[in-house]
Design an enzyme around this catalytic site. Structure first.
Site, mmCIF file in Angstrom:
data_model
loop_
_atom_site.group_PDB
_atom_site.id
_atom_site.type_symbol
_atom_site.label_atom_id
_atom_site.label_comp_id
_atom_site.label_asym_id
_atom_site.label_seq_id
_atom_site.Cartn_x
_atom_site.Cartn_y
_atom_site.Cartn_z
ATOM 1 N N ASN A 173 0.876 -1.170 0.000
ATOM 2 C CA ASN A 173 0.000 0.000 0.000
ATOM 3 C C ASN A 173 0.911 1.217 0.000
ATOM 4 O O ASN A 173 1.514 1.543 1.021
ATOM 5 C CB ASN A 173 -0.895 -0.011 1.253
ATOM 6 C CG ASN A 173 -1.665 1.292 1.410
ATOM 7 O OD1 ASN A 173 -1.819 2.054 0.445
ATOM 8 N ND2 ASN A 173 -2.145 1.559 2.616
ATOM 9 N N LYS A 230 0.208 4.215 -0.128
ATOM 10 C CA LYS A 230 -0.417 5.413 0.454
ATOM 11 C C LYS A 230 -0.191 6.590 -0.498
ATOM 12 O O LYS A 230 -0.152 6.388 -1.699
ATOM 13 C CB LYS A 230 0.129 5.692 1.851
ATOM 14 C CG LYS A 230 0.131 4.457 2.744
ATOM 15 C CD LYS A 230 0.294 4.803 4.186
ATOM 16 C CE LYS A 230 0.558 3.539 4.997
ATOM 17 N NZ LYS A 230 0.075 3.617 6.334
ATOM 18 N N HIS A 259 -9.651 0.896 4.660
ATOM 19 C CA HIS A 259 -8.349 1.101 5.322
ATOM 20 C C HIS A 259 -8.567 2.046 6.509
ATOM 21 O O HIS A 259 -9.371 2.977 6.433
ATOM 22 C CB HIS A 259 -7.337 1.689 4.330
ATOM 23 C CG HIS A 259 -5.948 1.700 4.896
ATOM 24 N ND1 HIS A 259 -5.519 2.669 5.772
ATOM 25 C CD2 HIS A 259 -4.901 0.845 4.738
ATOM 26 C CE1 HIS A 259 -4.258 2.409 6.125
ATOM 27 N NE2 HIS A 259 -3.864 1.305 5.509
ATOM 28 N N GLU A 266 -7.006 4.455 7.623
ATOM 29 C CA GLU A 266 -6.819 5.896 7.355
ATOM 30 C C GLU A 266 -8.069 6.481 6.684
ATOM 31 O O GLU A 266 -8.419 7.639 6.900
ATOM 32 C CB GLU A 266 -5.542 6.110 6.517
ATOM 33 C CG GLU A 266 -4.299 5.893 7.377
ATOM 34 C CD GLU A 266 -3.058 5.434 6.634
ATOM 35 O OE1 GLU A 266 -2.990 5.571 5.402
ATOM 36 O OE2 GLU A 266 -2.147 4.907 7.305
ATOM 37 N N GLU A 285 -5.566 -5.222 10.408
ATOM 38 C CA GLU A 285 -4.550 -4.202 10.635
ATOM 39 C C GLU A 285 -4.847 -3.448 11.932
ATOM 40 O O GLU A 285 -5.674 -2.511 11.928
ATOM 41 C CB GLU A 285 -4.546 -3.198 9.478
ATOM 42 C CG GLU A 285 -4.255 -3.809 8.129
ATOM 43 C CD GLU A 285 -3.685 -2.759 7.176
ATOM 44 O OE1 GLU A 285 -2.539 -2.895 6.787
ATOM 45 O OE2 GLU A 285 -4.395 -1.787 6.864
ATOM 46 N N GLY A 304 2.095 2.151 10.548
ATOM 47 C CA GLY A 304 2.991 3.300 10.370
ATOM 48 C C GLY A 304 3.656 3.766 11.651
ATOM 49 O O GLY A 304 4.204 4.856 11.706
ATOM 50 N N SER A 321 3.269 -2.296 10.255
ATOM 51 C CA SER A 321 4.726 -2.269 10.443
ATOM 52 C C SER A 321 5.417 -3.599 10.144
ATOM 53 O O SER A 321 6.345 -4.004 10.853
ATOM 54 C CB SER A 321 5.062 -1.776 11.857
ATOM 55 O OG SER A 321 4.563 -0.457 12.038
ATOM 56 N N GLY A 378 2.689 -1.236 4.211
ATOM 57 C CA GLY A 378 2.737 0.193 3.904
ATOM 58 C C GLY A 378 4.162 0.635 3.633
ATOM 59 O O GLY A 378 4.713 0.417 2.552
ATOM 60 N N GLY A 379 4.776 1.258 4.620
ATOM 61 C CA GLY A 379 6.098 1.865 4.461
ATOM 62 C C GLY A 379 7.117 0.971 3.759
ATOM 63 O O GLY A 379 7.825 1.424 2.843
HETATM 64 C C1 PEP Z 1 -0.843 0.047 5.775
HETATM 65 O O1 PEP Z 1 -0.761 1.151 5.251
HETATM 66 O O2 PEP Z 1 -1.815 -0.667 5.539
HETATM 67 C C2 PEP Z 1 0.222 -0.396 6.680
HETATM 68 C C3 PEP Z 1 0.131 -1.572 7.245
HETATM 69 O O3 PEP Z 1 1.272 0.472 6.867
HETATM 70 P P1 PEP Z 1 2.678 0.147 7.580
HETATM 71 O O4 PEP Z 1 3.186 -1.157 6.998
HETATM 72 O O5 PEP Z 1 3.568 1.297 7.213
HETATM 73 O O6 PEP Z 1 2.430 0.035 9.035
#
Ligand code: PEP
Length: 254
Positions: free
Chosen positions: A9, A11, A95, A97, A167, A173, A212, A233-234
């Site tokens: 993802n 983002k 999601h 966010e 999640e 994040g 994460s 994500g990251g």
């Molecule tokens: C996400 O954006 O769904 C996510 C899990 O981000 P991160 O891996 O950065 O925690």
């Protein structure tokens, strides 16, 4: 075997030049890897680029959000038909966010889920509790409520053609990952919720963990019996990290 999947993802990150480097690197790193379904959810303006670079490869692509409406006066929104035009295979719905920043409630998420499926796009349904909810010991209630909102609207059978991503909001994040045991506990709860009604469906449901995930913790997380890969994500913005995470997911016998 239950399908294992790792999805990035991005983002609100990316640029034409940077995306090309990233996608070329991911394709090269995943050459010959066919034991796991890998994909990326990119910002809308880059869907065309993802299609151009990824079509014909084993890496699928999709969006991070979609409108629940088919068409009309919804300035700034993107419809499932538009995603379909671009060959999107997947779309994230719900999601955290989107829920927290843009106020998407369970009913809206359920509508988006239905719209995506109707258009033949696989919804990746994101659920998870906040830190406050975990501390109040209501994780299971929250996740159940989020899932049942979709089941009530779409019917249980709709879960045959979707992916669930658990999640925990406090792990997204933040660098704080749920322990493999904490994640496994919720994944087993989710599978158990549906096993009561349809054992086969529950066994075959792909449930990703997100929060994460990094190359350094992916193997341990993905080895848990009910964790079928991850939503990343990251770490999906780094070629080596993402490729290693993809390789960490191995098929699981059901
Ligand atoms: C996400 O954006 O769904 C996510 C899990 O981000 P991160 O891996 O950065 O925690």
């Amino acid at each position: 075997m239950r399908a294992q999947m790792v999805l990035g993802n991005w983002k609100m990150h990316g640029s034409l030049v940077g995306n090309k480097t990233l996608l070329d690197g991911v394709l090269a790193g995943l050459a010959g890897v066919d034991s796991v379904h890998c994909g990326v959810c990119v910002p809308f303006p880059y869907l065309f680029q993802a299609q151009f670079i990824l079509q014909g490869s084993q890496v699928i692509w999709g969006a991070q959000n979609v409108s629940q409406h088919e068409k009309g006066a919804f300035t700034g929104e993107v419809s499932v038909g538009m995603l379909n035009d671009l060959g999107c295979n997947i779309v994230l719905v719900g999601h955290s966010e989107r829920r927290a920043i843009y106020g998407e409630d369970d009913a809206t998420v359920a509508e988006k889920f239905v719209a995506a499926q109707k258009a033949g796009i696989k919804p990746i349904l994101c659920v998870g509790e906040t830190l406050e909810e975990r501390e109040k010991n209501i994780t299971a209630d929250v996740v159940k409520r989020q899932l049942l909102a979709v089941v009530d609207k779409a019917g249980l059978d709709a879960l045959k053609d979707c992916v669930v991503a658990y999640e925990p909001v406090w792990a997204i994040g933040t660098g704080k990952t749920a322990t493999p045991q904490q994640a496994q506990e919720v994944h087993a709860f989710i599978r158990g919720l549906f096993a009561e009604k349809n054992a086969e469906l529950a066994e075959n449901l792909t449930i990703l963990y997100g929060g994460s995930v990094k190359a350094s913790n992916a193997v341990e997380l993905f080895s848990m019996p009910d964790i079928d890969g991850g939503l990343i994500g990251g770490a999906s913005l780094d070629i080596n990290e993402f490729v290693s995470i993809c390789k960490a997911a191995q098929p699981k016998a059901v």
